[in-house]
Write a protein that holds these residues in place. Sequence first.
Motif, PDB file in Angstrom:
ATOM      1  N   LEU A 119       0.799  -1.084  -0.128  1.00 35.66           N
ATOM      2  CA  LEU A 119       0.011  -0.010   0.084  1.00 35.66           C
ATOM      3  C   LEU A 119       0.793   1.155   0.068  1.00 35.66           C
ATOM      4  N   GLN A 120       1.965   1.152   0.712  1.00 41.51           N
ATOM      5  CA  GLN A 120       2.931   2.473   0.927  1.00 41.51           C
ATOM      6  C   GLN A 120       3.573   2.512  -0.641  1.00 41.51           C
ATOM      7  N   ALA A 121       3.890   1.484  -1.255  1.00 38.99           N
ATOM      8  CA  ALA A 121       4.563   1.524  -2.690  1.00 38.99           C
ATOM      9  C   ALA A 121       3.692   2.337  -3.567  1.00 38.99           C
ATOM     10  N   ASN A 122       2.515   1.981  -3.303  1.00 37.02           N
ATOM     11  CA  ASN A 122       1.340   2.750  -4.344  1.00 37.02           C
ATOM     12  C   ASN A 122       1.024   3.917  -3.843  1.00 37.02           C
ATOM     13  N   ALA A 123       1.015   4.170  -2.782  1.00 37.82           N
ATOM     14  CA  ALA A 123       0.645   5.721  -2.021  1.00 37.82           C
ATOM     15  C   ALA A 123       1.774   6.181  -1.294  1.00 37.82           C
ATOM     16  N   PRO A 124       2.692   6.463  -1.580  1.00 35.63           N
ATOM     17  CA  PRO A 124       3.672   7.004  -0.537  1.00 35.63           C
ATOM     18  C   PRO A 124       3.426   8.042   0.109  1.00 35.63           C
ATOM     19  N   HIS A 135       0.392   8.870   1.748  1.00 40.97           N
ATOM     20  CA  HIS A 135      -0.610   8.168   2.498  1.00 40.97           C
ATOM     21  C   HIS A 135      -0.067   8.208   3.983  1.00 40.97           C
ATOM     22  N   THR A 136      -0.519   9.087   4.944  1.00 38.27           N
ATOM     23  CA  THR A 136       0.122   9.329   6.070  1.00 38.27           C
ATOM     24  C   THR A 136      -0.340   8.061   6.794  1.00 38.27           C
ATOM     25  N   THR A 137      -1.571   7.571   6.894  1.00 42.62           N
ATOM     26  CA  THR A 137      -2.115   6.593   7.736  1.00 42.62           C
ATOM     27  C   THR A 137      -1.417   5.328   7.471  1.00 42.62           C
ATOM     28  N   VAL A 138      -1.284   5.131   6.108  1.00 41.85           N
ATOM     29  CA  VAL A 138      -0.612   3.934   5.647  1.00 41.85           C
ATOM     30  C   VAL A 138       0.697   3.748   6.206  1.00 41.85           C
ATOM     31  N   SER A 139       1.497   4.926   6.225  1.00 41.72           N
ATOM     32  CA  SER A 139       2.763   4.754   6.841  1.00 41.72           C
ATOM     33  C   SER A 139       2.851   4.704   8.160  1.00 41.72           C
ATOM     34  N   LEU A 140       1.910   5.101   8.953  1.00 38.64           N
ATOM     35  CA  LEU A 140       1.891   5.163  10.632  1.00 38.64           C
ATOM     36  C   LEU A 140       1.477   3.668  10.795  1.00 38.64           C
ATOM     37  N   THR A 141       0.790   3.112  10.200  1.00 38.61           N
ATOM     38  CA  THR A 141       0.346   1.754  10.531  1.00 38.61           C
ATOM     39  C   THR A 141       1.294   0.625  10.073  1.00 38.61           C
ATOM     40  N   TYR A 142       1.914   1.103   8.890  1.00 36.75           N
ATOM     41  CA  TYR A 142       3.036   0.042   8.602  1.00 36.75           C
ATOM     42  C   TYR A 142       4.040   0.258   9.728  1.00 36.75           C
ATOM     43  N   GLY A 143       4.406   1.257  10.173  1.00 31.92           N
ATOM     44  CA  GLY A 143       5.489   1.580  11.179  1.00 31.92           C
ATOM     45  C   GLY A 143       4.809   0.804  12.246  1.00 31.92           C
ATOM     46  N   HIS A 144       3.820   0.773  12.749  1.00 36.44           N
ATOM     47  CA  HIS A 144       3.225   0.004  14.044  1.00 36.44           C
ATOM     48  C   HIS A 144       3.618  -1.404  13.732  1.00 36.44           C
ATOM     49  N   ALA A 145       3.412  -2.117  12.458  1.00 38.37           N
ATOM     50  CA  ALA A 145       3.473  -3.578  12.306  1.00 38.37           C
ATOM     51  C   ALA A 145       5.084  -3.607  12.561  1.00 38.37           C
ATOM     52  N   LEU A 146       5.746  -2.940  11.765  1.00 40.72           N
ATOM     53  CA  LEU A 146       7.132  -3.045  11.957  1.00 40.72           C
ATOM     54  C   LEU A 146       7.959  -2.905  13.348  1.00 40.72           C
ATOM     55  N   LYS A 147       7.153  -2.243  14.163  1.00 39.97           N
ATOM     56  CA  LYS A 147       7.549  -2.055  15.583  1.00 39.97           C
ATOM     57  C   LYS A 147       7.381  -3.407  16.155  1.00 39.97           C
ATOM     58  N   THR A 148       5.982  -3.690  16.114  1.00 38.38           N
ATOM     59  CA  THR A 148       5.697  -5.192  16.614  1.00 38.38           C
ATOM     60  C   THR A 148       6.756  -6.337  16.054  1.00 38.38           C
ATOM     61  N   ALA A 172      11.774   4.730  10.240  1.00 34.30           N
ATOM     62  CA  ALA A 172      11.682   5.264   8.463  1.00 34.30           C
ATOM     63  C   ALA A 172      10.387   5.517   8.254  1.00 34.30           C
ATOM     64  N   ALA A 173       9.387   4.816   8.422  1.00 39.24           N
ATOM     65  CA  ALA A 173       8.020   4.581   8.226  1.00 39.24           C
ATOM     66  C   ALA A 173       7.276   5.959   9.052  1.00 39.24           C
ATOM     67  N   TYR A 174       7.451   5.975  10.298  1.00 44.93           N
ATOM     68  CA  TYR A 174       6.840   7.361  11.134  1.00 44.93           C
ATOM     69  C   TYR A 174       7.483   8.520  10.516  1.00 44.93           C
ATOM     70  N   ARG A 175       8.632   8.581  10.209  1.00 49.19           N
ATOM     71  CA  ARG A 175       9.421   9.649   9.520  1.00 49.19           C
ATOM     72  C   ARG A 175       8.830  10.299   8.244  1.00 49.19           C
ATOM     73  N   ARG A 176       8.505   9.252   7.430  1.00 45.76           N
ATOM     74  CA  ARG A 176       7.818   9.418   6.259  1.00 45.76           C
ATOM     75  C   ARG A 176       6.365  10.039   6.361  1.00 45.76           C
ATOM     76  N   ALA A 177       5.815   9.639   7.513  1.00 44.32           N
ATOM     77  CA  ALA A 177       4.506  10.164   7.845  1.00 44.32           C
ATOM     78  C   ALA A 177       4.518  11.630   8.157  1.00 44.32           C
ATOM     79  N   TYR A 178       5.517  12.096   8.956  1.00 43.64           N
ATOM     80  CA  TYR A 178       5.543  13.481   9.548  1.00 43.64           C
ATOM     81  C   TYR A 178       6.028  14.402   8.364  1.00 43.64           C
ATOM     82  N   THR A 179       6.725  13.595   7.528  1.00 46.40           N
ATOM     83  CA  THR A 179       7.510  14.454   6.221  1.00 46.40           C
ATOM     84  C   THR A 179       6.360  14.960   5.689  1.00 46.40           C
TER      85      THR A 179
END
Length: 652
Positions: free
Chosen positions: A263-268, A270-283, A292-299
């Motif tokens: 999803l992030q590759a298709n919508a770089p 999209h802040t919610t995608v980046s945020l939730t992707y970060g949560h999964a990676l953290k888990t 990197a995912a969280y920083r992408r979101a705030y950028t």
Amino acid sequence: MQNDPLVEAKLALARGDVVAAGAMAAKLVATRGDDPEVLYFAAVTARMRGDLPAAHRLLDQLIERAPYLGRAWQERGHCHRQAGNRERAIAAYERATDLNPLLTASLKLLVAHYQQADPAKTGELIEKIHDVEGHPPELLAALSAYYDQDYTLAEERIRAYLMKAPADPVAMRLLAELGTRLGEYEDAEFILERCCHLNPGFLPARFDYAEVLSKRFKFETALTVAEKLVAAEPANPQFLMQRANLMLHVGRTEDAADEYSRLQANAPDHTTVSLTYGHALKTLGRIDAAVAAYRRAYTVRPDFGDAYWSLANLKTYRFTPDEIEVMVDEEGKPGIAVDDRIHLCFALGKAFEDAREYARSFEYYQRGNALRQGVAQYKPNAITREFDRQIEHCDAALFADKAGAGCPAPDPIFILGLPRAGSTLLEQILASHSQVEGTTELPDVMATASRLSGRLAADAQEIYPANLRELSAEKLAELGQAYIDSTRIHRVEGTPFFIDKMPNNFRHIGLIHLMLPNARIIDARREPLACGFSVFKQLFAQGQDFSYDLDHIGRYYTDYVRLMDHWDAVLPGRVLKVQHEDVIEDLEGQVRRILDYCGLPFEQSCVEFHRTERAVRTPSSEQVRRPINRDGTEVWKNFDPWLGPLKAALGA
């Protein structure tokens, strides 16, 4: 009868008397400046008079009070457009239509903007306009009230409309959404199930149906619905996102992370995608990738508070001076949404705590908590009464009368207590044993208690836990087996035992004992000032509404101890209390004690818990991936000058 001055002002504007309307608006702001409708009208008249700075100041106040109001962002777009700031106007119109898709003025201006550069988006916008303009006026009136968050008026209008058109899928969906907003998930599920039956091709209702099933903790059924939605529209990012979120709920974290990555590759952007992707990676413990995912979101969106808080919530992350400067600047802007401000305050509290600027840190923690408490509206007396009912009705006589009842399965190990009390550490220790699987904070016990409570009128007496006396041995066995069945989706390793780490289960130990008499129950306890302050500086995703005020935390802690003392009195030896400080001082001794209680042989892997690779979903995920340490045990002492309300509430 004298008319409302706001009505009089609107009539003046309708007559074209902008000057008179503006003068009346100024008087209204002076007397009713907290009313969003007054601020909105005053901003409109200011723009129409050509006073754009005044209009923006009024809109800043309005958006701070009512960040959900799409009309406010539309008006901001009109102001930017009038000033010739085309890009800012487009951004405001985009935000307006995200909040309220009925704003056809914004939609039409966006069509004019995109018609040359993005034909595909133009087509989507035109379709939305046709969709809105095709709704009956009564339905539009109900939807308008809903998007303005006047839910009482919206429900009144939608019920009246459904009397004429009982199978209208949009109306049924709105009524279900109103039920969801009020926490009436059972009603919402019924309405959406019927809507899907009457309108099988109306996919938005199916999407909402999966969401409500999730809120009712029916994750497996919800995932089945989500899979069918993806099958119907394989490229729909909303459907894919929902499926990925549900995969997270059922423990399919790797699958969810793969979905978020696509999803992030298709919508770089999209802040919610980046945020939730970060949560999964953290888990999964992939911290560099999560950062990197969280920083992408705030950028993409510099005021996206949740992205900064997610970085802070890693516990091991240290903000750069540039990041802190941006956060301070964004938090100080008057027009920022309340939710973003709350997240930024907690992140700044952590940033200045790491910098050892404790006074400034506490200032941000306090501000964030005050804002969050304003949203949560926690009522401590209601919780005290709930605990009183448990003590009153779950007495020794109840347990003697029900002896031998329940489901005999020994599978669950409940780790409960207050949040931030060391429960994740205990979970990691036990999950490092070859016979035990760690799952997550499972909602199934609370869902069972909720079903036993039933639906009540506002002034009715609570029926749970008093109705536990009425349950037969067969019914208690049925409840216990239902718990074993509903949690099976989280068990993928095939071990004989699993952990349920929902902290709030301490409120339902009586129910747990009755329906699962052979389950193990561990109370994770931590020194009250250390636990209390750790709770205060933690922004929880949901629940734990007691945690946003020091006095409330102290009262909750004392009520918790009072209830745990009751369980020890009526069920002696049933619950093992494990003190966090004891685990730190004597790890192996406490590990052996815990394993003995659980009937498990000693394994060295439990002492070397930090070597165990597994998904950890709680805020302490990074802390339990390190060897035992004393970090954080006395952090509260740095904030001692400001903890008076907590100490007073804790008392002796």
